[in-house]
Write an enzyme that holds these catalytic residues in place. Structure first.
Site, PDB file in Angstrom:
ATOM      1  N   GLU A 183     110.088  35.643  -6.309  1.00 44.13           N
ATOM      2  CA  GLU A 183     109.155  34.680  -5.704  1.00 44.13           C
ATOM      3  C   GLU A 183     108.528  35.264  -4.442  1.00 44.13           C
ATOM      4  O   GLU A 183     107.349  35.041  -4.162  1.00 44.13           O
ATOM      5  CB  GLU A 183     109.884  33.373  -5.386  1.00 44.13           C
ATOM      6  CG  GLU A 183     108.963  32.277  -4.852  1.00 44.13           C
ATOM      7  CD  GLU A 183     109.684  30.971  -4.602  1.00 44.13           C
ATOM      8  OE1 GLU A 183     109.059  30.045  -4.059  1.00 44.13           O
ATOM      9  OE2 GLU A 183     110.883  30.882  -4.942  1.00 44.13           O
ATOM     10  N   TRP A 184     109.315  36.024  -3.693  1.00 37.79           N
ATOM     11  CA  TRP A 184     108.767  36.637  -2.476  1.00 37.79           C
ATOM     12  C   TRP A 184     107.725  37.701  -2.798  1.00 37.79           C
ATOM     13  O   TRP A 184     106.778  37.877  -2.038  1.00 37.79           O
ATOM     14  CB  TRP A 184     109.900  37.216  -1.619  1.00 37.79           C
ATOM     15  CG  TRP A 184     110.607  36.181  -0.783  1.00 37.79           C
ATOM     16  CD1 TRP A 184     110.634  34.833  -1.007  1.00 37.79           C
ATOM     17  CD2 TRP A 184     111.375  36.417   0.393  1.00 37.79           C
ATOM     18  NE1 TRP A 184     111.383  34.205  -0.052  1.00 37.79           N
ATOM     19  CE2 TRP A 184     111.859  35.161   0.823  1.00 37.79           C
ATOM     20  CE3 TRP A 184     111.730  37.547   1.103  1.00 37.79           C
ATOM     21  CZ2 TRP A 184     112.663  35.019   1.959  1.00 37.79           C
ATOM     22  CZ3 TRP A 184     112.530  37.415   2.231  1.00 37.79           C
ATOM     23  CH2 TRP A 184     112.986  36.164   2.673  1.00 37.79           C
ATOM     24  N   ASN A 185     107.889  38.437  -3.898  1.00 36.89           N
ATOM     25  CA  ASN A 185     106.830  39.349  -4.325  1.00 36.89           C
ATOM     26  C   ASN A 185     105.532  38.584  -4.534  1.00 36.89           C
ATOM     27  O   ASN A 185     104.465  38.993  -4.070  1.00 36.89           O
ATOM     28  CB  ASN A 185     107.193  40.043  -5.638  1.00 36.89           C
ATOM     29  CG  ASN A 185     108.246  41.120  -5.518  1.00 36.89           C
ATOM     30  OD1 ASN A 185     109.005  41.346  -6.459  1.00 36.89           O
ATOM     31  ND2 ASN A 185     108.312  41.810  -4.389  1.00 36.89           N
ATOM     32  N   GLY A 240     112.738  43.562   2.139  1.00 41.24           N
ATOM     33  CA  GLY A 240     113.760  44.411   2.714  1.00 41.24           C
ATOM     34  C   GLY A 240     115.087  44.212   1.989  1.00 41.24           C
ATOM     35  O   GLY A 240     115.141  44.207   0.757  1.00 41.24           O
ATOM     36  N   GLU A 288     116.819  48.551  -0.770  1.00 36.73           N
ATOM     37  CA  GLU A 288     115.494  48.649  -0.168  1.00 36.73           C
ATOM     38  C   GLU A 288     115.630  48.932   1.332  1.00 36.73           C
ATOM     39  O   GLU A 288     116.706  48.810   1.918  1.00 36.73           O
ATOM     40  CB  GLU A 288     114.728  47.333  -0.411  1.00 36.73           C
ATOM     41  CG  GLU A 288     113.291  47.316   0.089  1.00 36.73           C
ATOM     42  CD  GLU A 288     112.412  48.415  -0.500  1.00 36.73           C
ATOM     43  OE1 GLU A 288     112.620  49.582  -0.110  1.00 36.73           O
ATOM     44  OE2 GLU A 288     111.514  48.111  -1.308  1.00 36.73           O
ATOM     45  N   ARG A 305     112.115  50.182 -10.849  1.00 39.03           N
ATOM     46  CA  ARG A 305     111.978  49.088  -9.887  1.00 39.03           C
ATOM     47  C   ARG A 305     112.350  47.758 -10.536  1.00 39.03           C
ATOM     48  O   ARG A 305     112.103  47.530 -11.715  1.00 39.03           O
ATOM     49  CB  ARG A 305     110.537  48.999  -9.360  1.00 39.03           C
ATOM     50  CG  ARG A 305     110.440  48.002  -8.195  1.00 39.03           C
ATOM     51  CD  ARG A 305     109.017  47.717  -7.774  1.00 39.03           C
ATOM     52  NE  ARG A 305     109.008  46.674  -6.742  1.00 39.03           N
ATOM     53  CZ  ARG A 305     107.968  45.915  -6.447  1.00 39.03           C
ATOM     54  NH1 ARG A 305     106.832  46.070  -7.099  1.00 39.03           N
ATOM     55  NH2 ARG A 305     108.051  44.984  -5.519  1.00 39.03           N
ATOM     56  N   HIS A 306     112.909  46.859  -9.735  1.00 45.60           N
ATOM     57  CA  HIS A 306     113.322  45.541 -10.211  1.00 45.60           C
ATOM     58  C   HIS A 306     112.133  44.680 -10.638  1.00 45.60           C
ATOM     59  O   HIS A 306     110.975  44.952 -10.309  1.00 45.60           O
ATOM     60  CB  HIS A 306     114.100  44.808  -9.105  1.00 45.60           C
ATOM     61  CG  HIS A 306     113.275  44.570  -7.865  1.00 45.60           C
ATOM     62  ND1 HIS A 306     112.351  43.562  -7.764  1.00 45.60           N
ATOM     63  CD2 HIS A 306     113.242  45.223  -6.677  1.00 45.60           C
ATOM     64  CE1 HIS A 306     111.781  43.588  -6.572  1.00 45.60           C
ATOM     65  NE2 HIS A 306     112.300  44.599  -5.882  1.00 45.60           N
ATOM     66  N   GLY A 307     112.440  43.601 -11.339  1.00 47.46           N
ATOM     67  CA  GLY A 307     111.431  42.638 -11.752  1.00 47.46           C
ATOM     68  C   GLY A 307     110.928  41.783 -10.593  1.00 47.46           C
ATOM     69  O   GLY A 307     111.408  41.873  -9.456  1.00 47.46           O
ATOM     70  N   ARG A 330     118.353  41.276  -7.105  1.00 42.97           N
ATOM     71  CA  ARG A 330     117.155  41.476  -7.922  1.00 42.97           C
ATOM     72  C   ARG A 330     117.229  42.792  -8.699  1.00 42.97           C
ATOM     73  O   ARG A 330     116.755  42.868  -9.840  1.00 42.97           O
ATOM     74  CB  ARG A 330     115.889  41.401  -7.072  1.00 42.97           C
ATOM     75  CG  ARG A 330     115.790  42.384  -5.907  1.00 42.97           C
ATOM     76  CD  ARG A 330     114.612  41.987  -5.021  1.00 42.97           C
ATOM     77  NE  ARG A 330     114.336  42.900  -3.921  1.00 42.97           N
ATOM     78  CZ  ARG A 330     114.895  42.834  -2.731  1.00 42.97           C
ATOM     79  NH1 ARG A 330     115.815  41.912  -2.479  1.00 42.97           N
ATOM     80  NH2 ARG A 330     114.549  43.683  -1.769  1.00 42.97           N
TER      81      ARG A 330
END
Length: 215
Positions: free
Chosen positions: A15-17, A24, A84, A10-12, A60
């Protein structure tokens, strides 16, 4: 022929995380923490001597793969099928906002019922089928000595891996989400075509010494 190991990574962090926003296929970059996470994880994965490197083309995931590419000189092979889940016009909402605007849809998601994301996005079942097919295709490109790393996204990876392994959908919720820059390691198995070596891992696999042979 098939690969000797698949690492689904999985990506790092973005900011939205951090803001708990639904991403999405919105092309959100890694934040500073996410870049550091990718760099640290790449140093560990490089020790596995990967032989091929695939990635979602969303930035990302691509940037996460880029950190491993720098260390290994592997060319990144981009694949849109590793993206995603498509959430269409839900992108950018928090789950709380989604529940306020679309309470019935949010309730169906929480209960695990089929629910298309947004007006024209994907269902979980559709993204699982897309991702599992990509894993099948990528695995078949490898040889037993190959370790293939696949930089991708959390939900797509979780449900896609479950389908790839033949796990009934009713059991998919038992497999927890992947933390940023953690991975799933899959190995070929004697009794099943693939098996889980590690799930949501952030450290290198260690030899298993037991009386329960899996190969």
């Amino acid at each position: 022929m098939t690969a000797g190991r698949l690492i689904v990574w999985r990506h790092g962090r973005t900011e939205w995380n951090l803001q708990d926003k639904i991403q999405g296929q919105a092309d959100i970059p890694l934040d500073e923490v996410g870049i550091a996470q990718a760099r640290e994880a790449a140093a560990r994965l490089a020790a596995l001597a990967p032989t091929r490197l695939f990635a979602s083309d969303l930035q990302r995931a691509a940037a996460t793969a880029g950190e491993l590419s720098v260390l290994t000189d592997l060319k990144i092979e981009y694949d849109e099928a590793l993206r995603e889940i498509d959430v269409d016009n839900w992108a950018g909402m928090t789950m709380a906002e989604l529940a306020a605007i679309h309470p019935e849809a949010a309730a169906r998601i929480r209960s695990g019922e089929p629910q298309r994301r947004g007006e024209a996005g994907e269902t979980v079942e559709e993204v699982a089928a897309r991702f599992a097919a990509a894993l099948e295709r990528i695995a078949d490109l490898g040889a037993p000595e190959d370790t293939i790393v696949i930089a991708t996204h959390g939900l797509a990876a979780r449900v896609g891996i479950c389908l790839f392994l033949g796990i009934p959908q009713a059991h998919w919720p038992a497999f927890g989400g992947l933390s940023n820059c953690n991975w799933v390691s899959l190995l070929p198995s004697r009794n099943h075509r693939w098996r889980i070596e590690e799930w949501n891992a952030g450290s290198l696999p260690e030899p298993v010494m037991s009386d329960d042979p899996q190969r």
